[in-house]
Enzyme design. Structure first.
Site, PDB file in Angstrom:
ATOM      1  N   CYS A  21       0.851  -1.186   0.000  1.00 25.31           N
ATOM      2  CA  CYS A  21       0.000   0.000   0.000  1.00 25.31           C
ATOM      3  C   CYS A  21       0.888   1.238   0.000  1.00 25.31           C
ATOM      4  O   CYS A  21       2.110   1.145   0.135  1.00 25.31           O
ATOM      5  CB  CYS A  21      -0.941   0.020   1.209  1.00 25.31           C
ATOM      6  SG  CYS A  21      -0.084   0.067   2.792  1.00 25.31           S
ATOM      7  N   CYS A  24       3.399   1.847   2.800  1.00 23.92           N
ATOM      8  CA  CYS A  24       4.689   1.159   2.692  1.00 23.92           C
ATOM      9  C   CYS A  24       5.703   2.055   1.982  1.00 23.92           C
ATOM     10  O   CYS A  24       6.854   2.184   2.407  1.00 23.92           O
ATOM     11  CB  CYS A  24       4.535  -0.153   1.915  1.00 23.92           C
ATOM     12  SG  CYS A  24       3.462  -1.370   2.696  1.00 23.92           S
ATOM     13  N   ASP A 438      -7.555  21.757 -21.530  1.00 22.15           N
ATOM     14  CA  ASP A 438      -6.767  21.884 -22.752  1.00 22.15           C
ATOM     15  C   ASP A 438      -7.713  22.289 -23.882  1.00 22.15           C
ATOM     16  O   ASP A 438      -8.882  21.893 -23.895  1.00 22.15           O
ATOM     17  CB  ASP A 438      -6.094  20.546 -23.067  1.00 22.15           C
ATOM     18  CG  ASP A 438      -5.517  20.518 -24.463  1.00 22.15           C
ATOM     19  OD1 ASP A 438      -4.661  21.370 -24.751  1.00 22.15           O
ATOM     20  OD2 ASP A 438      -5.934  19.661 -25.254  1.00 22.15           O
TER      21      ASP A 438
END
Length: 746
Positions: A21, A24, A438
């Site tokens: 995860c 970690c 954009d």
């Protein structure tokens, strides 16, 4: 080995293994940054650590630190020596299939008394054992790693809960009364104190493992695609190039063999192999995928060109100025990777809650054990109550909370043309307050379109289109295609052209139906000494002021019309901007096109002039996102081109148009399959609704745990009541998630 000098130090990219995860990744990053002279960022999605180091620190020291934290690290091997890595996705899939096949009958037998035949409990044990040991091993391994470092995550809660349920069931079966032939779990509404010797919880252990493995499997599938944006970017470039040596014939070689100073040939329709300078020829270059400019750029001797752009006109000879990792395309790939690194720091909601919930549950279980022993209840009764606390905290509903809502939400999104990549994406949608749009291909169609015809007095518009369209039909230039397509759309077929000639950089000429026709820029008509009438001058100036490209048409020695060409705004874009405002978002137009074009488009769709940012390069787009984030804004970005990929990755929420490039789609968090900007508003609404469902699911899942914990601690938890309550919490979570199927657009 990817080590490079970085000032007085060096840098290396390490491949990290064992992360389950985002927390970690945060733990590894924290440990590495504690080393003197080390600066590290760890990306959970790509499983890479980018580390800058100096002084006496070496790469083995960095690897040792990661391993001491409980994970693996290695330097990437050269491509020729890279061995196949274990397929995490395949392993998860095998564990998931195993757990589902075996857990379904275990849960059915526990919840349906009619299925509880004489030795049903022993069959349950036989089926549940592989689920709790083999299938759940990733959770147990991660829990041990966390425990060694004083941390607790969702893995800890799963491991502790399933292990407690399984071990207690073993004790009850072999040493208690649960193994007696004919034992059943009767449905009793009373709550009576029990020594627990006849209670088994195998369905909880097997069911939770299956549910949460399903969530991990779908998450791993999404995570596996994280590096695809970089691959898609790099694959845009040309693969081979025609080199023109000074002392020999032309030859075709891989682009990787190009060196600075080499001269290479670019034929019409080919990609330019690398960044360089034109030394022979002139042409139009389509750079829209890289720069966002909708109008092709005219280039001639001395002009710079960029690798991966497309030559749409004449023959060019280019001298390479930058190759390999120095090109603009490679720099854009690095921008995307750096943006992804920064974004991967967000931790999952369940992990953040578990970090507090798990220690509280364990402390409560130990307190319960001590309380009952201290009150003379006996070791068996005390241990029963303590284990009941751990079992009732087993996150059955919690395991369903995220995957079910995500499954229903993403499924409904797919029906509506909205693809959501993963649960971590949803956390960003609620905070977003600014949306960058954009222009080319997102707000507009992304292709040149004939928008207006302005003939002189006495000239028929249909005649202008017939002659100009026929002549432009013979040209490959994007502006010419726009004129030809517009003419065909209004008139149908077009006559043939004779004596066609391209005038480089100016336009085209030829004979159509006996008329000598010119179509092109002002200078083309000037070379033929043709003057523009006042009405055409006014029409041209108005069009230029609105940011349009103008083309002049003349035949038989007279200027006859002005054609307006532009990247047309999509019909749905104004409504989409209104919907985004209704969601509390501030729309901002962001484009590489010029200021006049950008402001014209903004007026059409309802974006304020102060919210227009024009003439920006790809790296500038990333800087705009960072600047807004530094001002405290949470930024969403909607784009479709390669030039948008890095900004999509940097933004708090990236929405890629499904009609755009692979690089943009892979860099985005949400993909809008329809290519309709209205889908951006629908996507944000759906993502917010899905996140709200996940949050309510988590609330009720934990509320169930918190409400039942006191009963367990008091030794008053009847196993059937516990099972029914757990089943009800799961049914509630699933039912709550299914409400997302009713989501509607608009």
């Amino acid at each position: 080995m990817t080590v490079r000098t970085a000032g007085t130090g060096a840098a290396v990219e390490l491949t990290i293994g064992g992360m389950t995860c985002a927390s970690c990744a945060a733990r590894i990053e924290k440990k590495l940054n504690r080393m003197k002279g080390v600066t590290a960022t760890v990306n959970y999605a790509t499983e890479k650590a980018r580390v800058s180091y100096g002084g006496t620190v070496t790469v083995p020291d960095l690897i040792a630190t990661v391993e001491a934290t409980g994970y693996t690290a290695r330097e990437p091997a050269p491509p020729a020596d890279t061995a196949p890595e274990p397929d995490e996705l395949r392993s998860l899939r095998h564990r998931l299939i195993t757990s589902v096949v075996l857990a379904v009958p275990v849960v059915a037998m526990a919840m349906i008394p009619a299925l509880q035949f004489e030795y049903w409990q022993w069959l349950s044990l036989t089926l549940a054992a592989p689920v709790v040991t083999y299938a759940a091993w990733p959770f147990h391994r991660a829990a041990l790693t966390n425990a060694r470092h004083g941390a607790a995550t969702m893995d800890t809660l799963i491991s502790v809960g399933t292990s407690a349920a399984f071990l207690w069931s073993l004790w009850a079966l072999f040493l208690g009364t649960a193994g007696t032939p004919g034992m059943t779990h009767p449905f009793e509404l009373t709550i009576a104190r029990s020594d627990g010797a006849g209670n088994i919880y195998l369905e909880a252990a097997a069911g939770v493992t299956a549910f949460i493995l399903a969530g991990r499997y779908f998450e791993a599938r999404a995570k596996r695609k994280a590096g695809a944006a970089l691959r898609a970017l790099l694959e845009l470039g040309a693969k081979d190039v025609t080199v023109l040596p000074a002392d020999g014939p032309e030859r075709t070689v891989p682009v990787a063999e190009l060196a600075v100073g080499d001269r290479f040939l670019v034929r019409p329709g080919e990609k330019i192999a690398t960044d360089g300078t034109v030394v022979e020829g002139s042409s139009a270059v389509d750079a829209s995928m890289l720069t966002g400019e909708s109008v092709p750029v005219e280039v001639a001797v001395g002009d710079a060109v960029t690798g991966a752009t497309v030559n749409v006109g004449g023959r060019l000879v280019v001298a390479a100025t930058r190759v390999g990792s120095d090109t603009q395309l490679a720099r854009m790939a690095r921008l995307v990777e750096e943006a992804q690194n920064g974004k991967a720091a967000a931790q999952r909601l369940a992990d953040r809650i578990s970090a507090v919930f798990v220690p509280v549950v364990i402390a409560l279980a130990l307190g319960t054990l001590g309380f009952w022993i201290g009150n003379g209840a006996g070791v068996t009764a005390a241990f029963t109550a303590a284990v009941a606390v751990l079992i009732i905290a087993c996150p059955c509903a919690l395991g369903l909370a995220t995957p079910t809502a995500l499954l229903v939400g993403t499924g409904r999104g797919a029906q509506l043309g909205i693809l959501i990549k993963g649960p971590e994406v949803l956390e960003s949608t609620r905070r977003v307050d600014t949306v960058l749009l954009d222009k080319t291909g997102t707000v507009t169609t992304g292709r040149m379109t004939l928008l207006g015809v302005h003939p002189t007095a006495g000239t028929d518009e249909a005649e202008v289109l017939r002659l100009a369209g026929a002549l432009e039909h013979a040209s490959e230039h994007p502006v010419a295609r726009a004129v030809a397509d517009g003419a065909r759309e209004k008139l149908g077929g077009l006559p043939a052209t004779e004596d066609f000639a391209n005038v480089p950089g100016l336009g085209v000429q030829g004979v159509v139906d006996g008329h000598a026709v010119l179509v092109g820029r002002d200078r083309l008509l000037q070379e033929w000494s043709l003057d523009l009438p006042d009405d055409l001058v006014r029409a041209r100036d108005r069009a230029v002021g609105a940011g349009r490209t103008t083309v002049l048409v003349a035949w038989d020695g007279e200027a006859r019309a002005v054609l307006e060409i532009a990247d047309a705004v999509k019909d749905t874009s104004p409504e989409a901007v209104r919907r985004l405002r209704a969601l509390g978002l501030r729309p901002v137009l962001l484009t590489g096109d010029n200021e006049a074009v950008a402001r014209s488009v903004a007026r059409e769709v309802g974006i304020a002039p102060e919210d227009v940012i024009a003439e920006v390069l790809p790296q500038d787009k990333v800087d705009v996102v960072k600047r807004l984030q530094a001002e405290g804004r949470s930024v969403a970005m909607v784009g479709d081109g390669v030039n948008d990929a890095a900004a999509l990755a940097q933004a708090d929420l990236g929405l890629a148009m499904g009609t755009g490039t692979d690089a943009a789609i892979e860099a985005g968090d949400l993909t809008l399959v329809r290519g309709d900007l209205r889908a951006a508003a629908d996507a944000i609404r759906l993502a917010r609704r899905t996140l709200g469902t996940i949050r309510s699911n988590l609330f009720w899942a934990f509320a169930y745990n918190v409400g039942a914990l006191p009963l367990a601690a008091a030794g008053l938890l009847n196993p059937m009541i516990a099972g029914a309550a757990m089943a009800f919490s799961s049914v509630f979570v699933v039912g709550n998630s299914l409400r997302l199927r009713a989501f509607r657009t608009g």
